[in-house]
Design a protein around this motif. Sequence first.
Motif, short mmCIF file in Angstrom:
data_model
loop_
_atom_site.label_atom_id
_atom_site.label_comp_id
_atom_site.label_asym_id
_atom_site.label_seq_id
_atom_site.Cartn_x
_atom_site.Cartn_y
_atom_site.Cartn_z
N PHE A 1 -20.37 83.21 0.55
CA PHE A 1 -19.95 82.11 1.43
C PHE A 1 -19.32 80.98 0.61
N ASP A 2 -19.84 80.75 -0.60
CA ASP A 2 -19.35 79.65 -1.42
C ASP A 2 -18.05 79.98 -2.14
N HIS A 3 -17.88 81.25 -2.55
CA HIS A 3 -16.77 81.57 -3.45
C HIS A 3 -15.77 82.58 -2.88
N ALA A 4 -16.08 83.20 -1.76
CA ALA A 4 -15.15 84.21 -1.21
C ALA A 4 -15.04 84.09 0.31
N ARG A 5 -14.91 82.86 0.77
CA ARG A 5 -14.84 82.62 2.21
C ARG A 5 -13.68 83.36 2.86
N ASP A 6 -12.54 83.39 2.17
CA ASP A 6 -11.36 84.02 2.76
C ASP A 6 -11.44 85.54 2.77
N ASP A 7 -12.44 86.12 2.12
CA ASP A 7 -12.60 87.57 2.10
C ASP A 7 -13.60 88.07 3.14
N ILE A 8 -14.22 87.16 3.89
CA ILE A 8 -15.26 87.54 4.86
C ILE A 8 -14.71 87.35 6.28
N PRO A 9 -14.47 88.43 7.01
CA PRO A 9 -14.02 88.28 8.39
C PRO A 9 -15.11 87.63 9.25
N ASP A 10 -14.70 86.76 10.16
CA ASP A 10 -15.64 86.08 11.08
C ASP A 10 -16.80 85.45 10.31
N ILE A 11 -16.46 84.66 9.31
CA ILE A 11 -17.48 84.13 8.41
C ILE A 11 -18.53 83.30 9.14
N TYR A 12 -18.13 82.53 10.14
CA TYR A 12 -19.09 81.67 10.83
C TYR A 12 -20.11 82.49 11.61
N MET A 13 -19.66 83.58 12.23
CA MET A 13 -20.57 84.45 12.94
C MET A 13 -21.50 85.18 11.97
N VAL A 14 -20.94 85.62 10.86
CA VAL A 14 -21.75 86.30 9.85
C VAL A 14 -22.82 85.36 9.30
N ARG A 15 -22.43 84.13 9.00
CA ARG A 15 -23.38 83.15 8.49
C ARG A 15 -24.49 82.88 9.50
N SER A 16 -24.13 82.74 10.77
CA SER A 16 -25.12 82.47 11.82
C SER A 16 -26.11 83.62 11.96
N LEU A 17 -25.62 84.85 11.92
CA LEU A 17 -26.50 86.02 12.04
C LEU A 17 -27.46 86.11 10.86
N ILE A 18 -26.98 85.86 9.65
CA ILE A 18 -27.85 85.92 8.47
C ILE A 18 -28.92 84.84 8.54
N GLU A 19 -28.56 83.65 8.97
CA GLU A 19 -29.55 82.58 9.12
C GLU A 19 -30.60 82.94 10.17
N ASP A 20 -30.17 83.55 11.28
CA ASP A 20 -31.13 83.97 12.31
C ASP A 20 -32.07 85.05 11.77
N ILE A 21 -31.52 86.00 11.02
CA ILE A 21 -32.35 87.05 10.43
C ILE A 21 -33.37 86.45 9.48
N ARG A 22 -32.93 85.53 8.66
CA ARG A 22 -33.84 84.90 7.70
C ARG A 22 -34.95 84.13 8.42
N ASP A 23 -34.62 83.41 9.48
CA ASP A 23 -35.63 82.65 10.23
C ASP A 23 -36.64 83.58 10.88
N VAL A 24 -36.17 84.68 11.48
CA VAL A 24 -37.08 85.62 12.12
C VAL A 24 -38.01 86.25 11.09
N ARG A 25 -37.49 86.63 9.95
CA ARG A 25 -38.30 87.25 8.91
C ARG A 25 -39.33 86.27 8.35
N PHE A 26 -38.94 85.01 8.15
CA PHE A 26 -39.90 84.02 7.65
C PHE A 26 -41.03 83.80 8.66
N HIS A 27 -40.69 83.80 9.94
CA HIS A 27 -41.73 83.64 10.97
C HIS A 27 -42.68 84.83 10.94
N LYS A 28 -42.17 86.02 10.73
CA LYS A 28 -43.02 87.21 10.66
C LYS A 28 -43.91 87.18 9.43
N VAL A 29 -43.39 86.65 8.34
CA VAL A 29 -44.20 86.51 7.14
C VAL A 29 -45.36 85.56 7.40
#
Length: 216
Positions: free
Chosen positions: A111-139
């Motif tokens: 996200f920091d160094h290859a933004r232009d290489d990631i299609p739909d970067i904002y959606m990808v970032r949002s999904l990863i943040e949601d996954i991380r939050d769900v996993r932390f809650h399960k932990v």
Amino acid sequence: MAGQSDPHPSLFSAEEIEFMGEDEMIEIVPNMRMEPLNLISGDYGPFFPQMVTQVPLWLAIALKKRGKCAIRPPSWMSIESLTQILESERESQEAFQVLPFHYVEISRLLFDHARDDIPDIYMVRSLIEDIRDVRFHKVETSLESFEDARSSAVRIKNLSAMEVNIVRPFVGRALQVFYKHGSPDLIPNPERMSNSNRWQQPAPADHGQRRPLRKR
């Protein structure tokens, strides 16, 4: 090293974990021709224009900064893959989906160094943040069950580096508390062990009355 003065299990800093994650391999598409790089960590290349090759993430970022390549995001960072992972994480309150051990660090660096290489970067970032939050809650939910189970060990599969780093010191301290208040006899007592060993030492063997030495 982080935590050298802390008597409890140490935490790595986010920068240290990110440094370790930079050794993960990733695909790049060079736009130049270059001879192989013979490094301590391995040999990479040769590099040819538009020919996909694998290099460590740190090298990919260095080449990207110099305009020498484009970085191919890993397949698990596609919207379809992340959506499926998020749904599976939400459906199961116990199992953790398989993700790269450094998925948090890899995604952050891209996200920091290859933004232009990631299609739909904002959606990808949002999904990863949601996954991380769900996993932390399960932990957190898993850790809350320790007191009822009174377990002497913890086994949670498929945690990432960042998740392990957060969980490790808490689990260590929690188990120490459970032992102390629930089963104090399980905690080694150095003084008691020392006394016990002293009393259990065998007495020297008695071979009968010794004959006095004769004077010269």
